[in-house]
Write a protein that holds these residues in place. Structure first.
Motif, PDB file in Angstrom:
ATOM      1  N   LYS A 272       0.850  -1.184   0.000  1.00 54.87           N
ATOM      2  CA  LYS A 272       0.000   0.000   0.000  1.00 54.87           C
ATOM      3  C   LYS A 272       0.885   1.231   0.000  1.00 54.87           C
ATOM      4  CE  LYS A 272      -0.640   0.106   5.059  1.00 54.87           C
ATOM      5  NZ  LYS A 272      -1.655   0.052   6.146  1.00 54.87           N
ATOM      6  N   PHE A 273       0.313   2.363  -0.387  1.00 55.83           N
ATOM      7  CA  PHE A 273       1.063   3.617  -0.345  1.00 55.83           C
ATOM      8  C   PHE A 273       0.109   4.764  -0.059  1.00 55.83           C
ATOM      9  CE2 PHE A 273      -0.033   2.961  -4.817  1.00 55.83           C
ATOM     10  CZ  PHE A 273      -0.467   4.202  -5.242  1.00 55.83           C
ATOM     11  N   GLY A 274       0.661   5.835   0.499  1.00 56.48           N
ATOM     12  CA  GLY A 274      -0.138   7.012   0.829  1.00 56.48           C
ATOM     13  C   GLY A 274      -0.462   7.090   2.311  1.00 56.48           C
ATOM     14  N   SER A 275      -0.730   8.312   2.755  1.00 54.89           N
ATOM     15  CA  SER A 275      -1.159   8.579   4.128  1.00 54.89           C
ATOM     16  C   SER A 275      -1.931   9.891   4.102  1.00 54.89           C
ATOM     17  CB  SER A 275       0.042   8.684   5.070  1.00 54.89           C
ATOM     18  OG  SER A 275       0.902   9.745   4.650  1.00 54.89           O
ATOM     19  N   GLN A 276      -2.561  10.242   5.211  1.00 52.74           N
ATOM     20  CA  GLN A 276      -3.356  11.458   5.226  1.00 52.74           C
ATOM     21  C   GLN A 276      -2.459  12.692   5.243  1.00 52.74           C
ATOM     22  OE1 GLN A 276      -6.220  11.744   8.378  1.00 52.74           O
ATOM     23  NE2 GLN A 276      -7.340  13.416   7.399  1.00 52.74           N
TER      24      GLN A 276
ATOM     25  N   ASN B 248       3.152  15.821  -1.378  1.00 51.26           N
ATOM     26  CA  ASN B 248       3.252  14.886  -2.488  1.00 51.26           C
ATOM     27  C   ASN B 248       3.211  13.449  -1.966  1.00 51.26           C
ATOM     28  OD1 ASN B 248       3.514  17.060  -4.193  1.00 51.26           O
ATOM     29  ND2 ASN B 248       5.732  16.856  -4.442  1.00 51.26           N
ATOM     30  N   GLY B 249       2.349  12.630  -2.562  1.00 51.75           N
ATOM     31  CA  GLY B 249       2.227  11.233  -2.134  1.00 51.75           C
ATOM     32  C   GLY B 249       1.273  11.014  -0.982  1.00 51.75           C
ATOM     33  N   GLN B 250       0.712  12.102  -0.429  1.00 47.06           N
ATOM     34  CA  GLN B 250      -0.303  11.980   0.620  1.00 47.06           C
ATOM     35  C   GLN B 250      -1.687  12.264   0.023  1.00 47.06           C
ATOM     36  OE1 GLN B 250       1.282  14.791   3.604  1.00 47.06           O
ATOM     37  NE2 GLN B 250       1.891  13.030   4.828  1.00 47.06           N
ATOM     38  N   PHE B 251      -2.727  11.821   0.740  1.00 42.27           N
ATOM     39  CA  PHE B 251      -4.090  11.953   0.214  1.00 42.27           C
ATOM     40  C   PHE B 251      -5.043  12.525   1.261  1.00 42.27           C
ATOM     41  CE2 PHE B 251      -2.322   8.096  -1.896  1.00 42.27           C
ATOM     42  CZ  PHE B 251      -2.337   8.549  -3.207  1.00 42.27           C
TER      43      PHE B 251
ATOM     44  N   PHE C 180       1.608   8.225  -9.949  1.00 39.88           N
ATOM     45  CA  PHE C 180       2.635   7.388  -9.324  1.00 39.88           C
ATOM     46  C   PHE C 180       3.117   6.355 -10.340  1.00 39.88           C
ATOM     47  CE2 PHE C 180      -0.331   8.934  -6.213  1.00 39.88           C
ATOM     48  CZ  PHE C 180       0.437   9.306  -5.130  1.00 39.88           C
ATOM     49  N   ASP C 181       4.309   5.806 -10.109  1.00 38.91           N
ATOM     50  CA  ASP C 181       4.737   4.705 -10.961  1.00 38.91           C
ATOM     51  C   ASP C 181       4.048   3.423 -10.500  1.00 38.91           C
ATOM     52  OD1 ASP C 181       6.123   3.660  -8.770  1.00 38.91           O
ATOM     53  OD2 ASP C 181       8.093   4.230  -9.505  1.00 38.91           O
ATOM     54  N   SER C 182       4.355   2.325 -11.167  1.00 38.61           N
ATOM     55  CA  SER C 182       3.648   1.072 -10.897  1.00 38.61           C
ATOM     56  C   SER C 182       3.912   0.530  -9.493  1.00 38.61           C
ATOM     57  CB  SER C 182       4.039   0.019 -11.932  1.00 38.61           C
ATOM     58  OG  SER C 182       5.437  -0.211 -11.903  1.00 38.61           O
ATOM     59  N   GLU C 183       4.974   1.040  -8.837  1.00 38.45           N
ATOM     60  CA  GLU C 183       5.296   0.603  -7.477  1.00 38.45           C
ATOM     61  C   GLU C 183       4.715   1.531  -6.420  1.00 38.45           C
ATOM     62  OE1 GLU C 183       6.814  -2.308  -7.113  1.00 38.45           O
ATOM     63  OE2 GLU C 183       6.885  -2.470  -9.302  1.00 38.45           O
ATOM     64  N   GLY C 184       4.058   2.611  -6.858  1.00 40.25           N
ATOM     65  CA  GLY C 184       3.464   3.550  -5.908  1.00 40.25           C
ATOM     66  C   GLY C 184       4.375   4.699  -5.522  1.00 40.25           C
TER      67      GLY C 184
END
Length: 554
Positions: free
Chosen positions: A327-331, A335-338, A365-369
């Protein structure tokens, strides 16, 4: 042969013209550089000359002042000494007594006078050279220009393709060629697409019999990306093994020929509707493999299932059997957060596009997140968003986004540069009231879930209205707040009929086919390799149904 001679002679003439033009350009470049260097040199020399004049003049004035002082002192002393000598000769001379006060005042003035004996300027003069700037200039000189003669080395070109991609007959697949020079340097300019030739050879038993037939049926085209790379698109009509040869000026490029396997296109079926999923995974929660309001779902070229875990502010990735992978991302808003991601799509390069809803932007994101890029901000201007939801890409990787609270669809190029928009708030044809789901069929038609008007609208790729499907209700062909939509290999339309708790399936002509009972379906997608239907639901589960064609029966 004469025609060949004429062509060579024409090339010689063009070569002479081009060489003269290029020579002029080179001379002009370096003349301009020399002019700038000479101007800077003269500026520094003029400044140095100005300093020299200023300091020389100041020092000369100081010398004159000191010489004047010396003359005054010597002169005054000589006058007084002369007067004293006269007094010694004539003791009755009273003139000395009358001059005594004047002499005393003069000597007092000279003794109290402060003479500036130190030079008013030092001799130090130095040019301050910015070594970093100078080094930067030196380092850039070799890169000031290149002779572009487009001499590509076939042996050093590289083919970039996803070897894990499952290729299906009559479906387009892509790969890229990166060009290199004989010296092994990557070429950064295009213009050579006509020098590439692609040969497709079937390895089937009836190869000789059907060779000419297959050559006419199979399609390929090459697109110059104008950066030294060339995109190849292919569409093979029959299943089986093929040998792909790519040549540049008659020479096979690196990694050519290579073999591919073309799998058969899923056949249309009319079996009895299957209402039980082949696979279900997930539950409510915030751990790995758990969801809090799964809102969007997509399938990668490897068959992995990606889910927008909306209220957990991340993306989770599973294999085709539902096993958690990563999984990837956080609050957050970095960049990279959601902040509540609720739309997801995957382009032809395998990059993952996410609608970062309440950050009002799209992240790539790339295929690896790993974070790649970002575009959009909050607002209602072109390229801005207010709560973006559904997202999809066309065959050219252009990006279509449901700009929900601005009641429109926005279109961007693959890098996120705004192209156009269509739709406005309303209930008329071509208007929207909270569009949330979007997909594109094989003809390039755009299909949109218009949430609050309980209908599906269909448009051309440019956004011209075509037709409407549905309306509010519980009957076949009616909807209650449709959320997600996708199409299968036959362009049949599958719609998440959220509050009616079902997936409704229609032909491309909008004729109702069947439905699947699902608890409050949020989003839907189809695995292109096997046509399995993947659905994420409000209940925190992801369900996988067998080949979608098996579901299309009343």
């Amino acid at each position: 042969m004469r025609e060949g001679i004429n062509k060579c002679e024409e090339v010689i003439k063009e070569l002479e013209i081009n060489l003269t033009t290029t020579q002029t350009q080179i001379k002009q470049l370096f003349n301009d550089i020399r002019t700038k260097l000479n101007e800077k040199e003269q500026e520094l020399l003029n400044k140095l000359n100005e300093i020299e004049k200023q300091r020389m003049k100041g020092l000369e004035l100081r010398i004159e002042e000191l010489e004047f002082g010396i003359e005054n002192i010597i002169g005054s002393c000589e006058i007084i000494e002369h007067s004293i000598s006269l007094l010694n000769e004539n003791k009755n001379d009273t003139r000395l007594l009358t001059m005594k006060k004047l002499y005393h005042s003069r000597l007092d003035y000279l003794s109290k006078m402060i003479w500036k004996t130190e030079p008013n300027y030092h001799s130090f003069v130095e040019v301050s050279i910015c070594e970093k700037e100078a080094e930067s200039i030196y380092s850039r000189i070799p890169n000031l220009g290149f002779i572009k003669f487009n001499e590509i080395s076939a042996e050093k070109c590289l083919i970039s393709r996803n070897e894990k991609q499952k290729i299906v007959q009559e479906r387009e697949f892509k790969f890229e060629i990166t060009s290199y020079s004989k010296e092994g340097n990557e070429i950064k300019n295009g213009g050579n697409e006509n020098n590439f030739i692609i040969q497709i050879e079937s390895e089937s038993k009836n190869e000789n019999k059907d060779k000419e037939k297959n050559e006419n049926k199979n399609e390929w085209k090459i697109k110059d990306l104008n950066n030294g790379k060339y995109e190849v698109k292919m569409r093979l009509k029959d299943e089986g093994k093929y040998l792909i040869s790519i040549q540049y000026d008659g020479v096979n490029i690196n990694s050519s020929p290579f073999q591919i396997q073309v799998f058969p296109k899923p056949k249309s079926r009319t079996h009895i509707a299957i209402n039980l999923p082949k696979l279900t995974f997930g539950s409510n929660g915030n751990g790995n493999g758990q969801f809090n309001y799964p809102y969007g779902v997509a399938i990668s070229s490897k068959g992995d299932i990606l889910v927008c875990d909306c209220n957990n502010h991340g993306i989770q990735i599973f294999d085709s059997k539902g096993k958690f992978l990563s999984k990837f991302g956080s609050q957050g808003n970095e960049n990279g957060q959601f902040h509540n991601p609720s739309g997801i799509a995957i382009n032809s390069k395998g990059n993952i596009l996410v609608s970062d809803t309440f950050n009002h932007r799209i992240q790539i994101f790339d295929s690896e997140g790993k974070f790649v890029s970002i575009f959009g901000s909050e607002g209602n201007r072109n390229g801005q968003f207010s709560g973006p939801r559904g997202i999809c890409v066309d065959k050219n990787d252009n990006i279509y986004v449901c700009d929900r609270d601005n009641h429109r669809i926005q279109i961007f190029n693959p890098e996120g540069k705004f192209i156009s928009t269509f739709g406005s708030k309303g209930t008329g044809k071509g208007q929207f009231s909270c569009p949330v789901g979007i997909t594109i069929n094989s003809k390039g038609n755009v299909i949109v879930c218009d949430y609050d008007t309980h209908r599906i609208q269909i448009f051309t790729a440019e956004g011209s209205f075509i037709s409407i499907l549905g309306g509010e209700g519980k009957g076949s062909g009616q909807f209650k707040n449709p959320r997600g939509v996708c199409v299968d290999s036959s362009d049949n339309i599958l719609v998440c009929d959220f509050y009616n708790q079902r997936i409704q399936i229609f032909r491309s002509s909008r004729e109702y086919l069947a439905h699947i009972s699902v608890t409050q379906p949020m989003d839907i997608t189809i695995d292109p390799t096997n046509q399995n239907v993947v659905i994420c639901g409000y209940d925190g589960k992801v369900s996988v149904f067998e080949d979608s064609q098996q579901l299309y029966s009343k």
